[in-house]
Design an enzyme around this catalytic site. Structure first.
Site, PDB file in Angstrom:
ATOM      1  N   LYS A  72       0.852  -1.240   0.011  1.00  0.00           N
ATOM      2  CA  LYS A  72      -0.120  -0.104   0.187  1.00  0.00           C
ATOM      3  C   LYS A  72       0.798   1.074  -0.206  1.00  0.00           C
ATOM      4  O   LYS A  72       1.843   1.300   0.421  1.00  0.00           O
ATOM      5  CB  LYS A  72      -0.880  -0.100   1.514  1.00  0.00           C
ATOM      6  CG  LYS A  72      -1.782   0.976   0.935  1.00  0.00           C
ATOM      7  CD  LYS A  72      -2.970   0.854   2.338  1.00  0.00           C
ATOM      8  CE  LYS A  72      -3.239   2.071   3.201  1.00  0.00           C
ATOM      9  NZ  LYS A  72      -4.260   1.539   3.713  1.00  0.00           N
ATOM     10  N   SER A 141      -9.131   2.819   1.676  1.00  0.00           N
ATOM     11  CA  SER A 141      -7.700   3.049   1.852  1.00  0.00           C
ATOM     12  C   SER A 141      -7.397   2.162   1.605  1.00  0.00           C
ATOM     13  O   SER A 141      -6.031   2.061   0.618  1.00  0.00           O
ATOM     14  CB  SER A 141      -7.139   3.651   3.346  1.00  0.00           C
ATOM     15  OG  SER A 141      -7.232   2.982   4.113  1.00  0.00           O
ATOM     16  N   SER A 165     -10.333   0.082   6.547  1.00  0.00           N
ATOM     17  CA  SER A 165     -10.222   0.035   5.627  1.00  0.00           C
ATOM     18  C   SER A 165      -9.538  -1.367   5.060  1.00  0.00           C
ATOM     19  O   SER A 165      -8.830  -1.076   4.233  1.00  0.00           O
ATOM     20  CB  SER A 165      -8.612   1.705   5.476  1.00  0.00           C
ATOM     21  OG  SER A 165      -9.146   2.785   5.954  1.00  0.00           O
TER      22      SER A 165
END
Length: 425
Positions: A72, A141, A165
């Site tokens: 990420k 996210s 998320s």
């Protein structure tokens, strides 16, 4: 769009046993990426030549020997820019890896690239699409990591969770996901948002993959080797069950009944009324801590922040120190009461999300059923429920007691095994 793929444990064992090579595994992933990435847009930074070079140099040793991993884009990486989906940080190149990325590399993992996130892992969504239906969101996210996993671009992926998320994208994309207890995994080199809740987590294709990565990222971590026995499970709907769509409620009830039929005790749990305020207290604390974490960006680059992030600053400015302190005090008072309620059970069960992935990319839906437990720093797992052909994924959430992560992972292994007709394992 969705292809069955071996889990990370199988890939690592195959490399160690000499049955395949890191480069061969990487080429398989690259073929999928080159074919599907234009539609899915899981990556913000990706370089096939770099992947091949890293795979050729991979020694094929360690717990994650040759295993491709998506990272990420709020984790610092020396190989790729780290940009937080913000124009403020376009081209920002860290000088070193975040600690967890270093641990991945030391364990033999292969970084496939940086995955799309929301602005500062908050609300402003990116371009990533859900591989199950390109018209729908993959979640919040950790969206790029989840979508890339679902499309078969890598075998493991790093994400984070502050509200929902990690588990929300897992539920929407049909993945196994693990959010450890608060504080167990290093956040060094990870952009903070709300330190009271920020937690590193990860995606896998099986519960054993979640366990494997826990051994890499949590020092001294051990999954207890307990004898198989009937489990004691508490099914907790929380005060917001009226937000659950009928098809999701039906799937979760079916899963609970299948566990009962497998010999496990599944009890209905009703929370005292005072727990109804946890959702709002989490939101308030998240706003105030987020405003402090992003104060530099707000002061110097306000015009480059999204409307959703600016709205967070407005709410935080309207919140007094006393109100924030009172919210934190309420959670602190409720934590031992919740622990007492959970104590008789091997795990709590509930919804990961109250809906399937919504159409469109701008809204990812509420995270209430996830952030309720995250407000207390508890470990959480998403198990994907097998759905009829063509139906969208739905997730079953398992919650453990604080720092009882090993027991939760073992419980999840047994639950997944007994949901063979419903949950992938």
């Amino acid at each position: 769009m969705i292809r069955p793929a071996p889990d990370a444990t199988t890939l690592s064992e195959s490399v160690i046993n000499g049955e395949t090579t890191p480069l061969a595994i990487a080429e398989t992933m690259l073929e999928r990426i080159l074919a599907q990435e234009p539609d899915i847009q899981a990556f913000v930074s990706f370089d096939a030549r770099q992947v091949r070079a890293d795979a050729a140099q991979n020694k094929g040793r360690g717990l994650l020997a040759g295993v491709p991993v998506g990272i990420k884009d709020i984790f610092d990486t020396a190989e790729y820019p780290t940009q937080f989906y913000s124009p403020i940080y376009t081209g920002h190149q860290p000088s070193r890896d975040a600690h967890v990325v270093t641990l991945l590399r030391e364990a033999g993992a292969l970084a496939m690239g940086k995955t799309h996130t929301t602005e500062f892992a908050y609300m402003q969504t990116g371009p990533t699409r859900n591989p199950h239906d390109l018209s729908r969101t993959p979640g919040s996210s950790s969206a790029g990591s989840a979508a890339g996993m679902a499309a078969g671009f890598f075998a493991l992926a790093l994400g984070t969770q502050t509200a929902g998320s990690l588990l929300k994208p897992a539920s929407y994309c049909g993945l196994f996901a693990f959010k450890p207890s608060l504080g167990l995994v290093s956040l060094e080199g990870v952009k903070p948002l709300a330190p009271s809740f920020d937690t590193v987590g990860w995606y896998g294709r099986s519960v054993r993959d979640l366990q494997l990565l826990a051994r890499v990222l949590i020092p001294g971590f051990v999954v207890p080797d307990v004898e198989r026995r009937p489990l004691r499970l508490g099914f907790c709907r929380t005060s917001r069950w009226d937000q659950v769509d009928p098809q999701v409620a039906q799937a979760l009830e079916q899963a609970a009944n299948q566990l009962r039929n497998a010999g496990h005790q599944v009890s209905e749990i009703r929370l005292p009324d005072e727990f109804a305020g946890v959702f709002d207290d989490h939101h308030l604390i998240n706003d105030c801590e987020g405003a402090r974490s992003l104060a530099k960006e707000f002061q110097r680059h306000r015009t480059q922040l999204s409307p959703s992030t600016l709205a967070m600053f407005e709410r935080a400015a309207a919140t007094t120190w006393e109100q924030e302190s009172a919210a934190k005090a309420r959670l602190a008072r409720l934590a031992p009461r919740l622990d007492e309620l959970c104590q008789p059970y091997d795990a709590m069960l509930g919804a990961s999300c109250g809906m399937v992935a919504p159409i469109g990319l701008e809204s990812t839906g509420p995270s209430d059923f996830i952030k309720f437990w995250g407000a207390f720093g508890l470990p959480q797992i998403n198990l994907p429920l097998i759905r009829p052909e063509g139906d969208l994924p739905i997730g079953l959430q398992l919650i453990g007691r604080f720092r009882d992560d090993g027991q939760l992972l073992r419980t999840a292994e047994h639950v997944a095994a007994d949901l063979q007709g419903i949950s992938q394992s």
